[in-house]
Design a protein around this motif. Structure first.
Motif, PDB file in Angstrom:
ATOM      1  N   PRO A   6       0.835  -1.211   0.000  1.00  0.00           N
ATOM      2  CA  PRO A   6       0.000   0.000   0.000  1.00  0.00           C
ATOM      3  C   PRO A   6       0.865   1.255   0.000  1.00  0.00           C
ATOM      4  O   PRO A   6       1.973   1.278   0.563  1.00  0.00           O
ATOM      5  CB  PRO A   6      -0.795  -0.128   1.301  1.00  0.00           C
ATOM      6  N   LYS A   8       0.767   5.087   1.304  1.00  0.00           N
ATOM      7  CA  LYS A   8      -0.013   5.748   2.351  1.00  0.00           C
ATOM      8  C   LYS A   8       0.442   7.183   2.587  1.00  0.00           C
ATOM      9  O   LYS A   8       1.637   7.479   2.602  1.00  0.00           O
ATOM     10  CB  LYS A   8       0.118   4.965   3.668  1.00  0.00           C
ATOM     11  N   THR A  28      -4.957   5.864   2.388  1.00  0.00           N
ATOM     12  CA  THR A  28      -4.239   4.642   2.022  1.00  0.00           C
ATOM     13  C   THR A  28      -4.712   4.158   0.666  1.00  0.00           C
ATOM     14  O   THR A  28      -5.912   3.951   0.456  1.00  0.00           O
ATOM     15  CB  THR A  28      -4.455   3.537   3.073  1.00  0.00           C
ATOM     16  N   LEU A  29      -3.760   3.987  -0.246  1.00  0.00           N
ATOM     17  CA  LEU A  29      -4.042   3.431  -1.573  1.00  0.00           C
ATOM     18  C   LEU A  29      -3.681   1.957  -1.534  1.00  0.00           C
ATOM     19  O   LEU A  29      -2.502   1.598  -1.404  1.00  0.00           O
ATOM     20  CB  LEU A  29      -3.222   4.152  -2.643  1.00  0.00           C
ATOM     21  N   GLU A  30      -4.689   1.093  -1.619  1.00  0.00           N
ATOM     22  CA  GLU A  30      -4.478  -0.342  -1.477  1.00  0.00           C
ATOM     23  C   GLU A  30      -4.115  -0.981  -2.815  1.00  0.00           C
ATOM     24  O   GLU A  30      -4.632  -0.584  -3.859  1.00  0.00           O
ATOM     25  CB  GLU A  30      -5.736  -1.012  -0.924  1.00  0.00           C
ATOM     26  N   PRO A  31      -3.253  -2.001  -2.799  1.00  0.00           N
ATOM     27  CA  PRO A  31      -2.919  -2.715  -4.041  1.00  0.00           C
ATOM     28  C   PRO A  31      -4.172  -3.283  -4.708  1.00  0.00           C
ATOM     29  O   PRO A  31      -5.065  -3.804  -4.035  1.00  0.00           O
ATOM     30  CB  PRO A  31      -1.992  -3.838  -3.564  1.00  0.00           C
ATOM     31  N   LYS A  33      -6.587  -1.721  -6.066  1.00  0.00           N
ATOM     32  CA  LYS A  33      -7.762  -0.860  -5.935  1.00  0.00           C
ATOM     33  C   LYS A  33      -7.497   0.488  -6.583  1.00  0.00           C
ATOM     34  O   LYS A  33      -6.403   1.039  -6.480  1.00  0.00           O
ATOM     35  CB  LYS A  33      -8.122  -0.630  -4.458  1.00  0.00           C
ATOM     36  N   THR A  35      -8.460   4.238  -6.183  1.00  0.00           N
ATOM     37  CA  THR A  35      -9.038   5.200  -5.252  1.00  0.00           C
ATOM     38  C   THR A  35      -9.167   6.533  -5.964  1.00  0.00           C
ATOM     39  O   THR A  35      -8.181   7.057  -6.490  1.00  0.00           O
ATOM     40  CB  THR A  35      -8.160   5.366  -3.999  1.00  0.00           C
ATOM     41  N   ALA A 159       3.154   1.868  -7.835  1.00  0.00           N
ATOM     42  CA  ALA A 159       1.836   2.499  -7.754  1.00  0.00           C
ATOM     43  C   ALA A 159       1.695   3.391  -8.974  1.00  0.00           C
ATOM     44  O   ALA A 159       2.680   3.714  -9.648  1.00  0.00           O
ATOM     45  CB  ALA A 159       1.690   3.327  -6.474  1.00  0.00           C
ATOM     46  N   PRO A 191      -1.435  -0.202  -6.298  1.00  0.00           N
ATOM     47  CA  PRO A 191      -2.269   0.904  -5.827  1.00  0.00           C
ATOM     48  C   PRO A 191      -2.416   1.953  -6.919  1.00  0.00           C
ATOM     49  O   PRO A 191      -1.462   2.257  -7.634  1.00  0.00           O
ATOM     50  CB  PRO A 191      -1.469   1.467  -4.638  1.00  0.00           C
TER      51      PRO A 191
END
Length: 339
Positions: A6, A8, A28-31, A33, A35, A159, A191
């Motif tokens: 992630p 963050k 938080t930018l999740e793998p 996903k 956002t 990311a 992310p």
């Protein structure tokens, strides 16, 4: 392949001439996903993206990849060392390189043949293998943006950050380009941040949405949760249209279904035409079709115009009496908006 971690922001702030442009923001930018960071111009969205990317230092807080600190008041990993992909509205392609070579530009430590093969595979994923030899000036805007996204993803970033990447495209191209591009981003499993001022785009394309206003992240959740359960008036307005209604102006049968309050905020879909004889009779002031839906203005007891929607082939005429029902899930009791 890079380990999926992630990305963050933890309590980050950024000041310009003493004014906070980003103020104590955590996200938080999740793998795997996407956002969306949603807000109007000047909300601080692009500045927060630049803090994630390392294009600007933080004045407080931290940017982390997993547990590794990328930015703090004492640490700053430069942008070129973060392996974070960036996609902007202006495409930023090299005019002297064709599409294949643009994609391969950031692929280091590979033979020429391996680089061309990898670049070709990414062009194919983005539906552009037939345009490999075309130069940027020979590509449409949508094709240029897909080349830009292929280039960013081919480098296998940890990311990817996208700043209004589709806003410059012709409306007839935008939908298809967005679909192809974001499918490739999701498939990469990293992310992803999508900066946008378009609520419909954010709700359609993102797994999660963070609403930002005046440098502050007001609320972050799934699109569905934000739309149906906003915690403040600015969040509710950011996700779609609202209109205020006093409790006294609603039919008593409706008011008893709602929490006790003097007034409410309604989404247009809270009030809709009934397909049968159920519902409260109201007079049609106007009805305008907007593709699949009709936007209605209605009178109850001869005054106090309400707004709602209708679905169907027949558009009611002004002055006609129709039966109308209420969907309470689209009615909110929210605290007044602060300055």
């Amino acid at each position: 392949m890079n380990e999926l971690l992630p990305l963050k922001a933890v309590g980050v702030s950024r000041f310009y001439e003493g004014t906070p442009v980003v103020n104590d923001a955590s996200l938080t930018l999740e793998p795997g996903k996407i956002t969306a960071l949603l807000g109007q111009s000047g909300a601080g969205k692009s500045t927060l993206l630049r803090l994630f990317a390392g294009l600007e230092p933080v004045d407080a807080g931290e940017i982390l990849l997993g547990d590794k600190v990328l930015s703090s008041t004492s640490t700053h990993v430069p942008a070129e060392s973060r392996s974070i992909g960036l996609i902007f509205q202006d495409f930023a392609l090299f005019p002297h390189l064709n599409a294949l070579d643009n994609v391969g530009f950031g692929l280091k430590g590979m033979t020429k043949e391996a680089r061309r093969r990898e670049s070709g595979e990414w062009l194919e994923r983005l539906g552009l293998s037939h345009r490999a030899k075309a130069y940027p000036h020979q590509l449409s805007g949508g094709e240029q943006q897909r080349v830009s996204i292929a280039r960013a993803l081919a480098a296998k970033p940890v990311a990817i950050l996208m700043d209004e990447p589709f806003s410059g495209l012709d409306v007839t191209l935008k939908s298809e380009v967005r679909r192809i591009a974001l499918a490739a981003v999701s498939e990469a499993g990293i992310p992803a941040l999508l900066v946008s001022h378009d609520a419909a785009e954010a709700m359609r394309d993102a797994d999660r949405i963070a609403v930002m206003r005046k440098g502050v992240i007001l609320q972050e959740d799934t699109p569905e949760a934000l739309y149906l359960n906003p915690t403040s008036l600015p969040v509710a307005r950011a996700l779609g249209p609202l209109f205020p209604v006093a409790r006294a102006d609603l039919p008593e049968a409706w008011a008893t279904k709602l929490p006790e309050a003097d007034s409410y905020c309604l989404r247009p879909e809270a009030i809709r035409l009934s397909g049968d004889e159920s519902g409260v009779p109201m007079e049609v002031v106007s009805a305008q079709r907007t593709s699949a839906l009709m936007e209605l203005k209605l009178k109850y007891n001869g005054h106090d115009t309400l707004r709602g929607i209708g679905i169907g082939a027949r558009r009611p005429s002004p002055g006609e009496t129709v039966k109308v029902t209420l969907s309470p899930e689209f009615v909110f009791c929210l605290p007044p908006e602060s300055a």
